[in-house]
Design a protein around this motif. Sequence first.
Motif, short mmCIF file in Angstrom:
data_model
loop_
_atom_site.label_atom_id
_atom_site.label_comp_id
_atom_site.label_asym_id
_atom_site.label_seq_id
_atom_site.Cartn_x
_atom_site.Cartn_y
_atom_site.Cartn_z
N LEU A 119 25.93 40.04 -106.01
CA LEU A 119 26.22 40.76 -104.77
C LEU A 119 27.70 41.16 -104.69
CD1 LEU A 119 25.38 41.64 -101.84
CD2 LEU A 119 26.01 39.32 -101.13
N MET A 120 28.58 40.22 -105.02
CA MET A 120 30.01 40.53 -104.97
C MET A 120 30.42 41.52 -106.06
SD MET A 120 31.85 36.90 -103.99
CE MET A 120 31.05 35.95 -105.27
N HIS A 121 29.84 41.35 -107.25
CA HIS A 121 30.30 42.15 -108.40
C HIS A 121 29.66 43.53 -108.45
CE1 HIS A 121 32.42 42.50 -112.14
NE2 HIS A 121 31.31 42.75 -112.84
N TYR A 122 28.33 43.61 -108.22
CA TYR A 122 27.61 44.87 -108.38
C TYR A 122 27.14 45.49 -107.05
CZ TYR A 122 27.30 43.94 -113.41
OH TYR A 122 27.60 43.73 -114.74
N GLY A 123 27.19 44.70 -105.96
CA GLY A 123 26.79 45.24 -104.68
C GLY A 123 25.41 44.79 -104.23
N LEU A 124 25.07 45.14 -103.01
CA LEU A 124 23.81 44.71 -102.38
C LEU A 124 22.56 45.18 -103.11
CD1 LEU A 124 22.11 43.52 -100.05
CD2 LEU A 124 22.53 45.65 -98.79
N PRO A 125 22.39 46.43 -103.48
CA PRO A 125 21.13 46.87 -104.08
C PRO A 125 20.74 46.08 -105.32
CG PRO A 125 22.43 48.77 -103.42
CD PRO A 125 23.33 47.57 -103.29
N THR A 126 21.70 45.85 -106.21
CA THR A 126 21.39 45.11 -107.44
C THR A 126 21.02 43.66 -107.14
OG1 THR A 126 23.00 46.51 -108.59
CG2 THR A 126 22.24 44.52 -109.73
N ALA A 127 21.77 43.01 -106.26
CA ALA A 127 21.50 41.62 -105.91
C ALA A 127 20.13 41.48 -105.26
CB ALA A 127 22.59 41.08 -104.99
N ALA A 128 19.81 42.38 -104.31
CA ALA A 128 18.52 42.32 -103.62
C ALA A 128 17.37 42.55 -104.60
CB ALA A 128 18.48 43.33 -102.49
N LEU A 129 17.58 43.46 -105.56
CA LEU A 129 16.53 43.75 -106.54
C LEU A 129 16.26 42.54 -107.43
CD1 LEU A 129 14.63 45.72 -107.99
CD2 LEU A 129 16.59 46.42 -109.41
N CYS A 160 21.32 38.68 -97.93
CA CYS A 160 22.23 39.46 -98.79
C CYS A 160 22.86 40.61 -98.01
CB CYS A 160 21.47 39.99 -100.00
SG CYS A 160 20.98 38.72 -101.20
N THR A 161 22.05 41.24 -97.15
CA THR A 161 22.57 42.36 -96.35
C THR A 161 23.68 41.88 -95.42
OG1 THR A 161 20.40 43.43 -96.42
CG2 THR A 161 21.94 44.16 -94.71
N ALA A 162 23.47 40.72 -94.78
CA ALA A 162 24.50 40.18 -93.89
C ALA A 162 25.78 39.89 -94.66
CB ALA A 162 23.97 38.91 -93.21
N ALA A 163 25.65 39.33 -95.86
CA ALA A 163 26.84 39.03 -96.67
C ALA A 163 27.55 40.33 -97.09
CB ALA A 163 26.43 38.23 -97.90
N ALA A 164 26.77 41.36 -97.44
CA ALA A 164 27.37 42.64 -97.85
C ALA A 164 28.10 43.30 -96.69
CB ALA A 164 26.28 43.56 -98.38
N ILE A 190 35.34 36.11 -99.02
CA ILE A 190 34.27 35.37 -99.70
C ILE A 190 33.67 34.32 -98.77
CG2 ILE A 190 33.76 33.81 -101.61
CD1 ILE A 190 35.99 35.26 -103.17
N VAL A 191 34.54 33.60 -98.05
CA VAL A 191 34.06 32.56 -97.13
C VAL A 191 33.21 33.18 -96.03
CG1 VAL A 191 34.77 30.87 -95.40
CG2 VAL A 191 35.96 30.98 -97.60
N ALA A 192 33.68 34.30 -95.46
CA ALA A 192 32.93 34.96 -94.40
C ALA A 192 31.57 35.44 -94.90
CB ALA A 192 33.73 36.12 -93.84
N ALA A 193 31.54 36.02 -96.09
CA ALA A 193 30.28 36.49 -96.65
C ALA A 193 29.32 35.33 -96.95
CB ALA A 193 30.55 37.29 -97.93
N GLY A 194 29.87 34.25 -97.49
CA GLY A 194 29.04 33.08 -97.78
C GLY A 194 28.45 32.47 -96.51
N LEU A 195 29.26 32.37 -95.44
CA LEU A 195 28.76 31.85 -94.17
C LEU A 195 27.66 32.74 -93.60
CD1 LEU A 195 32.07 30.64 -92.47
CD2 LEU A 195 30.22 29.22 -93.39
N ALA A 196 27.84 34.05 -93.69
CA ALA A 196 26.83 34.98 -93.19
C ALA A 196 25.53 34.84 -93.97
CB ALA A 196 27.35 36.41 -93.27
N TYR A 197 25.63 34.74 -95.29
CA TYR A 197 24.45 34.58 -96.14
C TYR A 197 23.69 33.31 -95.75
CZ TYR A 197 21.69 34.04 -100.43
OH TYR A 197 20.66 33.88 -101.34
#
Length: 718
Positions: A119-129, A160-164, A190-197
């Motif tokens: 998710l961090m490296h390639y973005g939401l679409p790749t991670a969700a897939l 994943c969407t919330a983290a993105a 990173i911390v904010a995204a992790g908490l959201a996830y």
Amino acid sequence: MPSSRIPVPAGISLPANSPSGGRGSSSATGYPADTRDTGPRPGSPLWSYLAGVTAIGCTALVVAQIRLGLDELVQIGRTPLFWMLAALVVLGELRPVMVSSSTLVGGTPTSTMFTFAVLMHYGLPTAALLQAVAVIVSGLVNRRAWHRVAFNIAQVTLACTAAAVMLGLFGVRSTPLLPWTPRGGDIPAIVAAGLAYFAVRALLVSAAVALHERRPALRVIRASIGPQALVYGALLGLAPLVVVVMSHSPALVPLFVAPLAAVYFTATMSMRRDHQAMHDGLTGLPNRKMLILRTEEALAEARERERVGLLLLDLDRFKEVNDTLGHPVGDRLLQIVAHRLTHSVRPGDVVARLGGDEFAVLLPSIRDAHAAKEVASRLRVALTEPVRLEGMTFDLDASIGIALFPDDAPDFELLLQRSDVAMYLAKEGRTGVEFYLADKDRNSPERLSLLGDLRRAIDTDELELHYQPKVSLDDGHVEGVEALLRWWHPVRGPISPGEFVPLAEQSYLMRELTKHVIDQALDQAAEWWHAGLGVPISVNVSARDLLDSGLPDQLEAGLERLELPAEAISLEVTERILMTDQAYTADTIRTLAGMGVQLALDDFGTGYSSLVRLQRLPVSEVKIDGSFVRRLAESPDDERIVRSIIDLVRSLGLRSVAEGVESGDIAARLRDMGCHAGQGWWLAEPMPADEATVWLRARLSPAFTSRPRGVVGLTPGG
């Protein structure tokens, strides 16, 4: 209600309710492998919630894939790193880290670390897939239902969407063509995204669990958030390091499997120890310790006017299976029973095995007694379906006792004790299901208090004997007296023998009570016999007394000490006791007969006596039950029964004594039938020892015994 089962997502999930942890028993029973794979009832709150989350999450997934674009997907698919990450995500989804055996805390998939890194490296679409593919593979491997898989995909996609979104607020917008690598200053993002996830996954699944188990959502969150937060924190915290390695040395990414494997095996070993401590080894069901914890939780959460139910279930005739076919077959039968029980309760109910063939079912929230009985009836119906094992078909049944909080008990121990009382009521009455009733509780506080008072009454000689004569119906001759126990409680006043004698029979006091009665009867017999009133005294004894090898020794010692003949005492035993196989072969009975102590068969006509046994038993007297005698003048059927008993007894050379002689007409009818003697209030009422002595002196005086035959015994009171 099978229709209300919930599909539970992987990640933060409900553990299976089946005996083998969710799988492995279906072949034996035909039930689904996992109760969570049975869909919720359409239109129910749970169904609406799952449908809504699934629709929103899948829509988000589709939108993300549209944004990804085919060209980007093809380009990233040409890199070995992409397929390496895909394999790690799938593997991590298949092997979640189990941190607790609690019913509210499931496994945490190690795929979280790699999904968050993608998710961090390639973005939401790749991670969700990648995560969606992993969930589908895991669902196929574990044979999960499609709606469960769909919900899992939806809740992970939304996380994943919330983290993105959170990363986007910090200006991070990565794509496969423009990957992002975090630096030291990006820790807040990173911390904010992790908490959201984590927050989205925890909240979505906790809501599903709360609806499934009908528990308050806050309690579910409190119970699961701690253990899950630790593992998620570690996995999400390692994800940035995975991204850094992906950017500089992709070939080193598989090395992260080593620490994950260590965490996985350590957590698994810890969870197994926890599971073994809280679950039954044979069936996988919660054990007594887990049942206590769950019950205490339910009692603490019970709202006003809300009840908690505890059902205790005992299989009928299970011992016959073990004795006939052996314990291995019995164990397999118990596993099938456990599986059936867990598929017959409501979501959130707890089925536990207490040991042997005894099970308990906790109903954390029950509307009323009627609802509890519905659950109990459903359990019995599930068990009555025949089971085929070892080429044989078994018909099962069970007795179930129900106790409710706060109606019957305020805590677990009393709930268990009182459901046990109810269960034995169901077993004794063969009714199947019974509620706890205080007036039938042999262990109620009032009865336990009475038992303590009885102990004191024996020690302080508060108990006394009254004596009711047995009078010849032919000439009025006194054939003996029956000793009847009386107790005048210093506070409660007179207490009926029907109240305290059964209490003693069910406790350790019966032997002492019998010894007290026999000693008192022997002392009175000695007083009368040595005074020239040679009247035998009969004493009632219980089944436990009759089979007690110490009874003959006590009688022999008492007769010798008081210089009495054996005919000075006789024992009365009910028909139901004396006609059993155990009594028929008891050494005690043969010893008593050898001593010359006579036995009388009491309450004859109420049991199922065998003529052969009656002839062979050392019985000298048969007492006809008063329920037949009292209706002689009113019921021709009872008259025929009494006449038949008298003829039978006479043909066997035994004496017949009719109980319940309450009128001169009945006494005359009995005499005409040939009955030897009678006993009842019309002839003589029970009397204390001093009054009985006066009565006996008058009846045994020369003036009285010289009166014409046939007149003496037919005047009230003698």
